[in-house]
Each structure stands twice: as C-alpha cells, then as structure tokens.
Scaffold this active site. Structure first.
Site, PDB file in Angstrom:
ATOM      1  N   ARG A 104       0.858  -1.295  -0.219  1.00  0.00           N
ATOM      2  CA  ARG A 104      -0.011   0.063   0.024  1.00  0.00           C
ATOM      3  C   ARG A 104       0.852   1.113  -0.007  1.00  0.00           C
ATOM      4  O   ARG A 104       2.011   1.359   0.785  1.00  0.00           O
ATOM      5  CB  ARG A 104      -0.950  -0.027   1.157  1.00  0.00           C
ATOM      6  N   THR A 108      -1.111   7.521  -0.231  1.00  0.00           N
ATOM      7  CA  THR A 108      -2.435   7.522  -0.512  1.00  0.00           C
ATOM      8  C   THR A 108      -3.166   6.605   0.268  1.00  0.00           C
ATOM      9  O   THR A 108      -4.491   6.374   0.252  1.00  0.00           O
ATOM     10  CB  THR A 108      -2.528   7.353  -1.947  1.00  0.00           C
TER      11      THR A 108
HETATM   12  C1  PRP Z   1       0.738  -4.223   4.995  1.00  0.00           C
HETATM   13  C2  PRP Z   1       0.074  -5.657   5.230  1.00  0.00           C
HETATM   14  C3  PRP Z   1      -1.134  -5.664   4.393  1.00  0.00           C
HETATM   15  C4  PRP Z   1      -1.508  -3.982   4.284  1.00  0.00           C
HETATM   16  C5  PRP Z   1      -2.599  -3.862   5.226  1.00  0.00           C
HETATM   17  O1  PRP Z   1       1.608  -4.429   3.806  1.00  0.00           O
HETATM   18  O2  PRP Z   1       0.764  -6.541   5.287  1.00  0.00           O
HETATM   19  O3  PRP Z   1      -0.767  -6.100   3.119  1.00  0.00           O
HETATM   20  O4  PRP Z   1      -0.381  -3.178   4.739  1.00  0.00           O
HETATM   21  O5  PRP Z   1      -2.842  -2.492   4.860  1.00  0.00           O
HETATM   22  P1  PRP Z   1      -4.482  -2.112   4.027  1.00  0.00           P
HETATM   23  O6  PRP Z   1      -5.521  -2.955   4.694  1.00  0.00           O
HETATM   24  O7  PRP Z   1      -4.577  -0.642   4.606  1.00  0.00           O
HETATM   25  O8  PRP Z   1      -4.247  -2.151   2.659  1.00  0.00           O
HETATM   26  P2  PRP Z   1       2.560  -3.362   3.286  1.00  0.00           P
HETATM   27  O9  PRP Z   1       1.813  -2.381   2.472  1.00  0.00           O
HETATM   28  O10 PRP Z   1       3.167  -2.415   4.544  1.00  0.00           O
HETATM   29  O11 PRP Z   1       3.603  -4.028   2.591  1.00  0.00           O
HETATM   30  P3  PRP Z   1       4.450  -5.121   2.878  1.00  0.00           P
HETATM   31  O12 PRP Z   1       3.958  -6.412   3.441  1.00  0.00           O
HETATM   32  O13 PRP Z   1       5.404  -5.426   1.837  1.00  0.00           O
HETATM   33  O14 PRP Z   1       5.553  -4.516   3.992  1.00  0.00           O
HETATM   34  N1  URA Z   2       0.026  -2.792   7.684  1.00  0.00           N
HETATM   35  C1  URA Z   2       0.568  -3.054   8.592  1.00  0.00           C
HETATM   36  O1  URA Z   2       1.797  -4.040   8.659  1.00  0.00           O
HETATM   37  N2  URA Z   2       0.241  -2.521   9.953  1.00  0.00           N
HETATM   38  C2  URA Z   2      -0.800  -1.587  10.182  1.00  0.00           C
HETATM   39  O2  URA Z   2      -1.256  -1.283  11.599  1.00  0.00           O
HETATM   40  C3  URA Z   2      -1.361  -1.514   9.052  1.00  0.00           C
HETATM   41  C4  URA Z   2      -1.027  -1.833   7.635  1.00  0.00           C
END
Ligand code: PRP
Ligand code: URA
Length: 209
Positions: A104, A108
């Site tokens: 994410r 944004t």
């Molecule tokens: C984190 C987590 C989810 C997402 C959740 O991933 O593992 O995939 O955020 O957030 P959302 O419900 O608001 O979409 P991140 O984007 O940090 O990526 P990563 O796992 O590669 O660190």
């Molecule tokens: N992604 C994470 O890893 N932690 C949070 O709290 C929200 C999104």
C-alpha cells in the site's frame, strides 16, 4: 459483522499479545507468526466438506471421511502474508500457493499491485487469502478483485488483526468472503495503522526497519 469469525482460542490470544510487544525480536515475531498461522489454518479449514472413501485397516474394510474436492490454494499477500504460509503448509502440505504482490502506498494508502502468480486452474479451487493486517482493506480488496477476475468463486480471508474500518470495507466490497481474524482492534490512526495493533507487520517480520 456476521461474516467475521474472531478466533478466541487462548493459544492464539496469548501469542498475539506476545507479538504486539514492541521489544519482541525479529526471530521471535516470525516464529509467533508461523505458530499463529498454523492455529488459524486449523480454524479456517474447520468446515471443509468431507467425502467418504473406502479404507482397509488391518482388521476390516470401512468407509471413512477425507477432504472432498480439489486441493485448496493458499494465497499470501506479499510480503507479510508469507509469514503465515509455512505454518499453514505444515497442516495442509499438498495445498497449492498463489503469490499476490501488493503493497500500500504510504501516502495515499491505495493498493499498488506488482506481482501475481497462481495455479492455472485456480478458478476451480477454494482459495484462502492471507495477510496478517487488515487495515483499510485496500490490499485485501485488490487481491480478491484479482482472484475473482480470474474466475475464483470460493474465497476466504485470514488475518491476524483487523481494524473495524477494514472489516467494513472488505465486507461491503466482497460480502461473499468470510473473514477469520484473531482480533478486531479499536481503529486506524491518521497514517492508516491499526491501533493498538502491532506496528508494521512486514518490517517486524523481515527486520527491514
Ligand atoms: C501491509 C500488510 C497488508 C497491508 C494492510 O503491507 O501486510 O498487506 O499493509 O493495509 P491495508 O489494509 O490498509 O491495505 P505493506 O503495504 O506494508 O507491504 P509489505 O507487506 O510489503 O510490507
Ligand atoms: N500494515 C501494517 O503492517 N500494520 C498496520 O497497522 C497497518 C497496515
């Protein structure tokens, strides 16, 4: 929230509390994620359909239950979803795996899709999507959109922690998808992090911060 199941098993709750502690090491966090993945797998597969097959014991032939249908698919959302995978595969070693690359955008909070690799016949299988964190649910909704776009009809979503906002968004976007979580926390903060939560699951698991 009738399509959400909160897994309140004491082992799950105990391990989740350990993971919330900011002093837990990368190694400890990863180990706990693995263990909870196994316990959540037990719950999400609880109602899989069974069929009777003939088995011959040393004593007699008998008809006994086995899991019906095609092998299921585990679909971790990269990166953090990978933390559940090993534990889940320990319980269901023959499962197929679909990797879904989504992160994410920190500004944004929108989902950015960068990778997708799944079994060719995924449309015919039950798919269990996994990601420890359901915050805004933008990532989960995007992952499920991709799977449905490839014809998948039978889907479940497993996470460790959910925000009420994420549950509402996922339920509205995909009311047919049941959600399993170990807890629903209070809310999201201004940066889209779950409160009290456990911080950034990917960074804590892979030691990238
Ligand atoms: C984190 C987590 C989810 C997402 C959740 O991933 O593992 O995939 O955020 O957030 P959302 O419900 O608001 O979409 P991140 O984007 O940090 O990526 P990563 O796992 O590669 O660190
Ligand atoms: N992604 C994470 O890893 N932690 C949070 O709290 C929200 C999104």
């Amino acid at each position: 929230m009738s399509n959400v199941r909160v897994v309140d098993h004491p082992l799950v709750q105990h391990k989740l509390t350990l993971m919330r502690d900011k002093t837990v090491s990368t190694k400890g966090f990863r180990q706990l994620m693995n263990e909870i993945g196994m316990l959540l797998c037990y719950e999400v597969t609880r109602e899989l359909p069974l069929e009777l097959v003939e088995v011959e014991t040393p004593i007699a032939k008998t008809m006994k239950p086995t899991i019906a249908g095609k092998k299921l698919v585990f679909a971790p959302i990269l990166r953090a979803g990978v933390g559940f995978l090993e534990g889940m595969l320990n319980l269901v070693p023959s499962a197929r795996v679909a990797h879904i690359g989504i992160y994410r955008d920190p500004n944004t909070l929108k989902a950015v899709e960068y990778y997708f690799k799944a079994p060719a016949d995924i449309a015919d299988r039950l798919v269990i999507v996994m990601d420890p964190m359901l915050a805004t649910a933008n990532s989960a909704v995007a992952a499920i959109d991709q799977l449905k776009g490839r014809g998948v009809k039978d889907l479940r979503f497993v996470c460790l922690l959910a925000a009420p906002e994420g549950v509402a968004h996922l339920t509205k976007s995909h009311p047919d998808v049941q959600i399993w979580t170990a807890a629903i926390d209070e809310r999201l903060n201004d940066h889209g992090y779950i409160v009290p939560g456990l911080g950034d699951a990917g960074d804590r698991m892979f030691g990238t911060k």
